[in-house]
Design an enzyme around this catalytic site. Structure first.
Site, short mmCIF file in Angstrom:
data_model
loop_
_atom_site.label_atom_id
_atom_site.label_comp_id
_atom_site.label_asym_id
_atom_site.label_seq_id
_atom_site.Cartn_x
_atom_site.Cartn_y
_atom_site.Cartn_z
N THR A 70 0.94 -1.38 0.04
CA THR A 70 -0.02 0.13 0.19
C THR A 70 0.71 1.52 0.14
OG1 THR A 70 -1.68 -1.23 1.48
CG2 THR A 70 -2.06 1.05 1.37
N ASN A 149 -4.83 -9.62 -8.17
CA ASN A 149 -4.72 -10.77 -6.90
C ASN A 149 -6.63 -11.37 -6.81
OD1 ASN A 149 -5.65 -7.46 -6.52
ND2 ASN A 149 -6.70 -8.43 -4.87
N GLN A 178 1.77 -9.35 -6.36
CA GLN A 178 1.34 -10.79 -6.13
C GLN A 178 1.65 -11.87 -7.76
OE1 GLN A 178 -1.02 -12.89 -4.91
NE2 GLN A 178 -1.94 -10.89 -3.66
N SER A 198 5.77 -6.54 -1.53
CA SER A 198 5.69 -6.65 -0.50
C SER A 198 6.33 -7.76 0.34
CB SER A 198 3.70 -6.84 -0.77
OG SER A 198 3.32 -7.11 0.90
N GLY A 199 6.22 -7.93 1.16
CA GLY A 199 7.54 -9.10 1.98
C GLY A 199 6.08 -9.87 2.71
N HIS A 200 4.77 -9.26 2.64
CA HIS A 200 4.22 -10.58 4.13
C HIS A 200 3.54 -11.51 2.56
CE1 HIS A 200 0.32 -8.56 3.60
NE2 HIS A 200 1.06 -7.71 3.18
N THR A 236 13.21 6.70 10.61
CA THR A 236 14.62 5.61 10.72
C THR A 236 14.19 4.30 9.96
OG1 THR A 236 14.52 6.65 12.74
CG2 THR A 236 15.53 4.28 12.60
N CYS A 322 -7.80 -6.71 0.96
CA CYS A 322 -8.34 -5.29 1.47
C CYS A 322 -9.76 -4.49 1.15
CB CYS A 322 -7.58 -4.13 0.65
SG CYS A 322 -5.96 -4.70 1.05
#
Length: 379
Positions: A70, A149, A178, A198-200, A236, A322
């Protein structure tokens, strides 16, 4: 448990969790601090960026670590829009984008930008002719997903990139959330200026992501502050998150090389069995990503089927996580031209490289039982 909702999120790989834990425990200092601990953290951050660039075959300074899909999509779209609005305010996207792209584009319309939403055919694929006819003198951005997706349909990104090379002032953003690790996509010399990961979705962790930004691409940052990440993403750095997504990226790319053929075979088996099932229609086109299968059971509420399967510890979904708690109709299926019966009864089965044939067999049996039971009640 049989988990078939991998397009919503994947189970983190144990080695990814371990890399996150070790980085958090040992390299907790701020990479911007000038003392020795800060210097060690900075070295690890640079090493992570270097490894990510090698895995993606891009330059090190073209990798921006983000919090996920996102943020990556919003930074790409709004960053280009705000920076280049003096030259033009026209953006091209499609009718079947993920909410983080679609809603970002909608928000720009409220600020005076003009959007062209390209239609798709019944397979969820755009027309190249529609795209080229939509490009105008004031077009500044084309934003498009690689793999849908919900449907698993694949856009002709390589061909689009070649076409857009003829329009050097038009930026090209690809949402590859995806597709990464399942459908190959070359970034270098591709005509792609920005690409979201996206990592997840890769057995990494939520809150981690990468945005590829071609070094020639200029953007307006959404976050201002300490000038981290080429001043495009101040704040950071999430060092442990960066380490973990690079680990996840390496693992998924290794598995793609050796296991993607097996996933295609499993998808083919799943498709053939679903095609034999009474009352079930298949929405996913044959030329699709290997991990997604979208079906409809007209006349039955998808939520009821999902809960019946959930009671047997089998987990699938309706549409994009989502938007799954919003209106019943799948906007994607409606855009493909399917009728309301089909677009309001969609189910998505999404696999990972860990999914087995035995699990698919068990799922198919449970699905058929659920469908027959519900139909009997309705009669």
């Amino acid at each position: 448990m049989i988990y078939l909702d991998n397009s919503a999120t994947t189970k983190p790989d144990p080695s990814v969790l371990n890399s996150f834990y070790q980085a958090t425990e040992r390299f907790f200092a701020n990479p911007s601090s000038i003392h020795q601990l800060g210097g060690e953290a900075e070295k690890l951050l640079i090493k992570s960026k270097e490894q990510a660039s090698q895995l993606l075959n891009v330059q090190q300074d073209e990798v921006i670590f983000t919090s996920g899909g996102t943020e990556g999509n919003n930074l790409a779209i709004k960053g280009i829009a705000f920076k280049h609005q003096g030259r033009g305010k026209h953006i091209i996207t499609t009718e079947i984008e993920h909410p983080s792209v679609y809603e970002a584009c909608n928000s720009l319309e409220n600020l005076g930008f003009t959007l062209t939403y390209l239609p798709v055919d019944k397979n969820g694929v755009i027309s190249i002719e529609d795209l080229t006819n939509s490009i105008r003198n004031d077009t500044i951005l084309v934003s498009m997903m690689h793999v849908n997706n919900e449907l698993g349909s694949i856009q002709p990104i390589k061909k689009i990139g070649e076409i857009l090379k003829q329009y050097p002032k038009v930026f090209f953003h690809v949402d590859n959330v995806q597709g990464m690790g399942k459908v190959p996509l070359e970034l270098k010399n591709s005509g792609i200026d920005l690409c979201t990961i996206s990592g997840h979705k890769l057995h990494g962790l939520k809150g981690t992501g990468i945005l590829y930004v071609n070094k020639k691409t200029t953007m307006y940052p959404l976050l201002h502050g300490g000038s981290q990440e080429r001043s495009l993403r101040s704040g950071t750095e999430n060092l442990a998150g960066a380490v973990s997504i690079v680990k996840a990226l390496r693992l998924i790319k290794e598995r793609e090389k050796t296991e993607v053929k097996d996933m295609y075979q499993l998808q083919k088996f799943l498709r053939n069995k679903l095609a034999e099932m009474e009352g079930v229609v298949i929405n996913t086109p044959k030329e699709a990503a290997p991990h997604i299968m979208n079906i409809s059971v007209p006349g039955l509420k998808p939520e009821v089927i999902i809960h019946m399967l959930g009671e047997k510890q089998i987990y699938i979904s309706t549409k994009s996580a989502c938007s799954s708690k919003q209106a019943d109709e799948s906007k994607i299926l409606a855009a493909c031209g399917y009728d309301t019966d089909r677009s309001t009864s969609a189910l998505r089965i999404s696999m990972s490289y860990d999914t087995t044939k035995s699990e698919i067999d068990t799922f198919l049996k449970a699905l058929e039982e659920a469908v027959n039971q519900l139909k009997a009640v309705m009669e």
